[in-house]
Design a protein around this motif. Sequence first.
Motif, PDB file in Angstrom:
ATOM      1  N   ASP A 132      32.402 -10.316  10.908  1.00 35.55           N
ATOM      2  CA  ASP A 132      31.321 -11.277  11.116  1.00 35.55           C
ATOM      3  C   ASP A 132      30.049 -10.509  11.408  1.00 35.55           C
ATOM      4  N   ILE A 133      29.146 -10.511  10.458  1.00 36.25           N
ATOM      5  CA  ILE A 133      27.907  -9.759  10.642  1.00 36.25           C
ATOM      6  C   ILE A 133      26.841 -10.709  11.146  1.00 36.25           C
ATOM      7  N   PRO A 134      26.299 -10.453  12.313  1.00 36.26           N
ATOM      8  CA  PRO A 134      25.286 -11.384  12.820  1.00 36.26           C
ATOM      9  C   PRO A 134      24.009 -11.309  11.983  1.00 36.26           C
ATOM     10  N   VAL A 135      23.468 -12.467  11.689  1.00 34.60           N
ATOM     11  CA  VAL A 135      22.218 -12.535  10.918  1.00 34.60           C
ATOM     12  C   VAL A 135      21.253 -13.474  11.606  1.00 34.60           C
ATOM     13  N   LYS A 136      20.020 -13.359  11.211  1.00 35.92           N
ATOM     14  CA  LYS A 136      18.996 -14.255  11.738  1.00 35.92           C
ATOM     15  C   LYS A 136      18.409 -15.004  10.558  1.00 35.92           C
ATOM     16  N   VAL A 137      18.364 -16.287  10.676  1.00 35.05           N
ATOM     17  CA  VAL A 137      17.794 -17.060   9.585  1.00 35.05           C
ATOM     18  C   VAL A 137      16.273 -17.055   9.735  1.00 35.05           C
ATOM     19  N   ILE A 138      15.604 -16.702   8.657  1.00 33.63           N
ATOM     20  CA  ILE A 138      14.142 -16.613   8.728  1.00 33.63           C
ATOM     21  C   ILE A 138      13.549 -17.966   8.350  1.00 33.63           C
ATOM     22  N   PRO A 139      12.709 -18.477   9.218  1.00 33.58           N
ATOM     23  CA  PRO A 139      12.195 -19.823   8.971  1.00 33.58           C
ATOM     24  C   PRO A 139      11.234 -19.875   7.784  1.00 33.58           C
ATOM     25  N   ARG A 140      11.106 -21.033   7.259  1.00 34.03           N
ATOM     26  CA  ARG A 140      10.345 -21.300   6.043  1.00 34.03           C
ATOM     27  C   ARG A 140       8.927 -20.762   6.105  1.00 34.03           C
ATOM     28  N   ARG A 141       8.342 -20.848   7.288  1.00 30.60           N
ATOM     29  CA  ARG A 141       6.918 -20.493   7.376  1.00 30.60           C
ATOM     30  C   ARG A 141       6.677 -19.002   7.156  1.00 30.60           C
ATOM     31  N   LEU A 142       7.720 -18.193   7.305  1.00 36.93           N
ATOM     32  CA  LEU A 142       7.517 -16.757   7.119  1.00 36.93           C
ATOM     33  C   LEU A 142       7.847 -16.307   5.700  1.00 36.93           C
ATOM     34  N   TRP A 143       8.236 -17.239   4.852  1.00 36.50           N
ATOM     35  CA  TRP A 143       8.665 -16.835   3.529  1.00 36.50           C
ATOM     36  C   TRP A 143       7.565 -16.195   2.705  1.00 36.50           C
ATOM     37  N   LYS A 144       6.352 -16.601   2.947  1.00 32.09           N
ATOM     38  CA  LYS A 144       5.279 -16.088   2.079  1.00 32.09           C
ATOM     39  C   LYS A 144       5.069 -14.593   2.263  1.00 32.09           C
ATOM     40  N   ASP A 145       5.489 -14.042   3.406  1.00 34.67           N
ATOM     41  CA  ASP A 145       5.359 -12.599   3.590  1.00 34.67           C
ATOM     42  C   ASP A 145       6.371 -11.826   2.770  1.00 34.67           C
ATOM     43  N   LEU A 146       7.341 -12.539   2.248  1.00 32.07           N
ATOM     44  CA  LEU A 146       8.440 -11.838   1.618  1.00 32.07           C
ATOM     45  C   LEU A 146       8.512 -12.099   0.125  1.00 32.07           C
ATOM     46  N   GLN A 147       7.402 -12.175  -0.500  1.00 38.91           N
ATOM     47  CA  GLN A 147       7.425 -12.440  -1.930  1.00 38.91           C
ATOM     48  C   GLN A 147       7.445 -11.152  -2.709  1.00 38.91           C
ATOM     49  N   GLU A 148       7.795 -11.274  -3.949  1.00 39.54           N
ATOM     50  CA  GLU A 148       7.844 -10.078  -4.771  1.00 39.54           C
ATOM     51  C   GLU A 148       6.452  -9.487  -4.897  1.00 39.54           C
ATOM     52  N   PRO A 149       6.319  -8.233  -4.600  1.00 37.34           N
ATOM     53  CA  PRO A 149       4.976  -7.645  -4.635  1.00 37.34           C
ATOM     54  C   PRO A 149       4.472  -7.565  -6.080  1.00 37.34           C
ATOM     55  N   THR A 150       3.232  -7.835  -6.258  1.00 33.98           N
ATOM     56  CA  THR A 150       2.664  -7.711  -7.597  1.00 33.98           C
ATOM     57  C   THR A 150       2.276  -6.269  -7.804  1.00 33.98           C
ATOM     58  N   VAL A 151       2.560  -5.811  -8.973  1.00 36.28           N
ATOM     59  CA  VAL A 151       2.258  -4.414  -9.248  1.00 36.28           C
ATOM     60  C   VAL A 151       0.816  -4.325  -9.713  1.00 36.28           C
ATOM     61  N   PRO A 152      -0.005  -3.620  -8.971  1.00 35.00           N
ATOM     62  CA  PRO A 152      -1.413  -3.539  -9.379  1.00 35.00           C
ATOM     63  C   PRO A 152      -1.562  -2.701 -10.646  1.00 35.00           C
ATOM     64  N   ASP A 153      -2.663  -2.903 -11.280  1.00 32.91           N
ATOM     65  CA  ASP A 153      -2.935  -2.077 -12.450  1.00 32.91           C
ATOM     66  C   ASP A 153      -3.012  -0.636 -12.005  1.00 32.91           C
ATOM     67  N   SER A 154      -2.305   0.186 -12.654  1.00 36.02           N
ATOM     68  CA  SER A 154      -2.273   1.558 -12.137  1.00 36.02           C
ATOM     69  C   SER A 154      -3.177   2.469 -12.925  1.00 36.02           C
ATOM     70  N   ASP A 155      -3.795   3.362 -12.204  1.00 35.60           N
ATOM     71  CA  ASP A 155      -4.472   4.473 -12.859  1.00 35.60           C
ATOM     72  C   ASP A 155      -3.463   5.589 -12.859  1.00 35.60           C
ATOM     73  N   ILE A 156      -3.395   6.298 -13.904  1.00 32.61           N
ATOM     74  CA  ILE A 156      -2.402   7.365 -13.887  1.00 32.61           C
ATOM     75  C   ILE A 156      -3.105   8.700 -13.959  1.00 32.61           C
ATOM     76  N   ILE A 157      -3.250   9.283 -12.838  1.00 29.06           N
ATOM     77  CA  ILE A 157      -3.772  10.651 -12.792  1.00 29.06           C
ATOM     78  C   ILE A 157      -2.722  11.447 -12.041  1.00 29.06           C
ATOM     79  N   GLU A 158      -2.651  12.688 -12.267  1.00 31.56           N
ATOM     80  CA  GLU A 158      -1.577  13.509 -11.705  1.00 31.56           C
ATOM     81  C   GLU A 158      -0.270  13.065 -12.338  1.00 31.56           C
ATOM     82  N   ALA A 159      -0.299  11.970 -12.902  1.00 22.54           N
ATOM     83  CA  ALA A 159       0.644  11.623 -13.956  1.00 22.54           C
ATOM     84  C   ALA A 159      -0.333  11.014 -14.916  1.00 22.54           C
ATOM     85  N   ASN A 160      -0.328  11.400 -16.138  1.00 27.53           N
ATOM     86  CA  ASN A 160      -1.351  10.863 -17.025  1.00 27.53           C
ATOM     87  C   ASN A 160      -0.711  10.200 -18.231  1.00 27.53           C
ATOM     88  N   LEU A 161      -1.539   9.667 -19.024  1.00 30.36           N
ATOM     89  CA  LEU A 161      -1.031   8.871 -20.119  1.00 30.36           C
ATOM     90  C   LEU A 161      -0.363   9.712 -21.187  1.00 30.36           C
TER      91      LEU A 161
END
Lengths: 255, 455
Positions: A132-161
């Motif tokens: 039995d692994i104890p867990v904590k249920v996260i309430p609805r109001r905190l869900w917005k902090d846990l969304q899939e992060p959007t990947v910003p447009d990347s500049d590639i330097i030090e790794a380049n195109l």
Amino acid sequence: MKFRAKIVDAACLNHFTRVSNMIAKLAKTCTLRISPDKLNFILSDKLASGGVSMWCELEQENFFSEFQMEGISAANNEIYLELTSENLSRALKTAQNARALKIKLTNKHYPCLTVSIELLSVSSSSRIVTHDIPVKVIPRRLWKDLQEPTVPDSDIIEANLNGELNLKIETELVCVTTHFKDLGNPPLASENASQARNPEQMAEVHIDIRKLLQFLAGQQANPTKAVCNIVNNKIVHFDLLHEDVSLQYFIPALS
Amino acid sequence: MKNEVRRRLLYGGPQRPFYAVKRNSSLGKRRRRGGVKSRSFEKRGQHPGTRGRQAEARLATRLVRAPAMLKCGMGGSQVKVFGKAIQALSRVSDELWLDPSEKGLALRSVNSCRSAYGCVLFSPVFFQQYQWSTSVKMNDNDTISNLNCKLGMKSILPIFKCLNSLERNVESCKIFTRSDKCKVVIQFFCRHGIKRTHNVCFQESQPLQVIFEKSTCSNTLMIQPRVLAEAIVLFTSSQEEVTLAVTPFNVCIKSSNEESMDLTSSVHSEMFVGPDEFDFFQIGVDTEITFCFKELKGMLIFSEATHAPISIHFDFPGKPMALSIDDMLLEANFILATLADEPSRASSPQSLCLSQKRKRSDLIRSNSKAGKNVTSKALEHISRKAAPKRLCPNETLTDISALENCGSPPLKRVSGDVGEVPASSVRRAEEVLASPCLRKARFYNAGSPSTLSRG
């Protein structure tokens, strides 16, 4: 809220155990998000983990033979649970030669994720192990902090195109650079960005090497595909694809 | 002696002399100078009183006709089993009694809060040679006393530390006592002609023994150690207590946790084992007993070496349980106290905690009032007056009702410092010598004080 799932295939079970071991190495406490077709392990507590965040996604069909869930409400059909990742990986460790593994959400004095393992023992009578692994249920109001992060447009330097990546460390005494050539560049999402970029120009970011090490050390199996995105001086984003599990890991730049 | 020193410096080799050759001769020399003990007193800066020591030694020989002694020898493969027994008993407490008798050599250990007792009895056939005797004293009306030998676990455990390498290298092992010097000598005869000798000082102390009638227990289980070992894997090393719950249909081993409401509380694990996995399964009464995990692990360590099944004898909560291994060559018994059933157990978790806390404070108060005297005989079991939350020694817990000693004289419980001892003045002197600071395993030391300090 309801959740029941069952794994009967040994290979799936091993794979799931490996994923959970990897998560345990990357994050001490993480959030498990259960939705009808996916399982996500999320770490987004930026302060506690030093800015690092992680998003790992599994298609539940690839692992579970049975999967039923009912979220908080019909409109928000998801469950968010907070748990100590090591507890899950340790519980799964005892399931090495299990005949079947069942996970369900229960409430025994406090909410638990109950992992129930049916072991085949030598005397051919099955032994049942329950954690039995104890867990904590996260309430609805905190869900917005846990969304899939959007990947910003990347500049590639030090790794380049042109498919070159340089890993550089600098100390007072020594400077070491490792050059990787002939890496592929994934096609960029927006065309505008690619036109504006000079292929030779390098994008760079300074990150804490310990975080990078922790990320790399946590890998249990070689991914089939790995993408590294760099936003100049802001953040580096690793996207690993192992067969059917995708793991995204963000390491912010040192200020 | 001085020549030896110079020679060593020339070679530039290891500081300690090569003992195999020098040892016996230097022993003779040392004895003439009044024994090792005086030198170590010098080392500690105390007044040696060499002359006084010799006088007392002479007095000792006049008074004691023959001291109690033990002399036994075993082969290389037995050393591992012996060492495992010591390792298992080290989980019980920091002190070990060597208790020879006609039944064999018993190693006994009791923990400080008297909630666990371990005894491993090696029968005479376990050894290649086994000799023992009691002492007969001229004074005290010819009382016979056994070898009352208590060793510190810190001294003896390192000697049997790397059992795998011992098993490979040791051809035979001899253990004998020198009661006149209060020392136990352990000699390993290894391959390539290497002989390793350890001297461990012991303290005069009568062993404690617990009488536990296994046959009167209503529940008995016998199981292969491998099955128990698989159950142990479920629990983390931080787990303090485990609960064994039995019904006539199955047996459940589970973690015994405090009720708490947060994420940091540990995982609760349980394992159900069916009756057909047991070699012997007799359940007279449905029960759930809770005991300390550390001692169970200790017993498992030992069972790995003997490959014999483990028997578990128990009754109701509160009454001690026994874990035992019975083999042709040895018999091991670990008697553990179990958590007593609270009358308020059926109520909600919070009130359970409260009532237990109250009980525990009562217990501590009553402990301070009562002494630590344990004189009543006819003991049947270790029982616990109240039911504190934790069984394990790092909290002050049980109040023992009584423990019966081995010999007939009244029990003397020797605590960490020098305890009270029977009458004779000779014995008292030796007690002082065998104080805890001397209880260090020493390599047989051939040197002068200068060598000692260098080493």
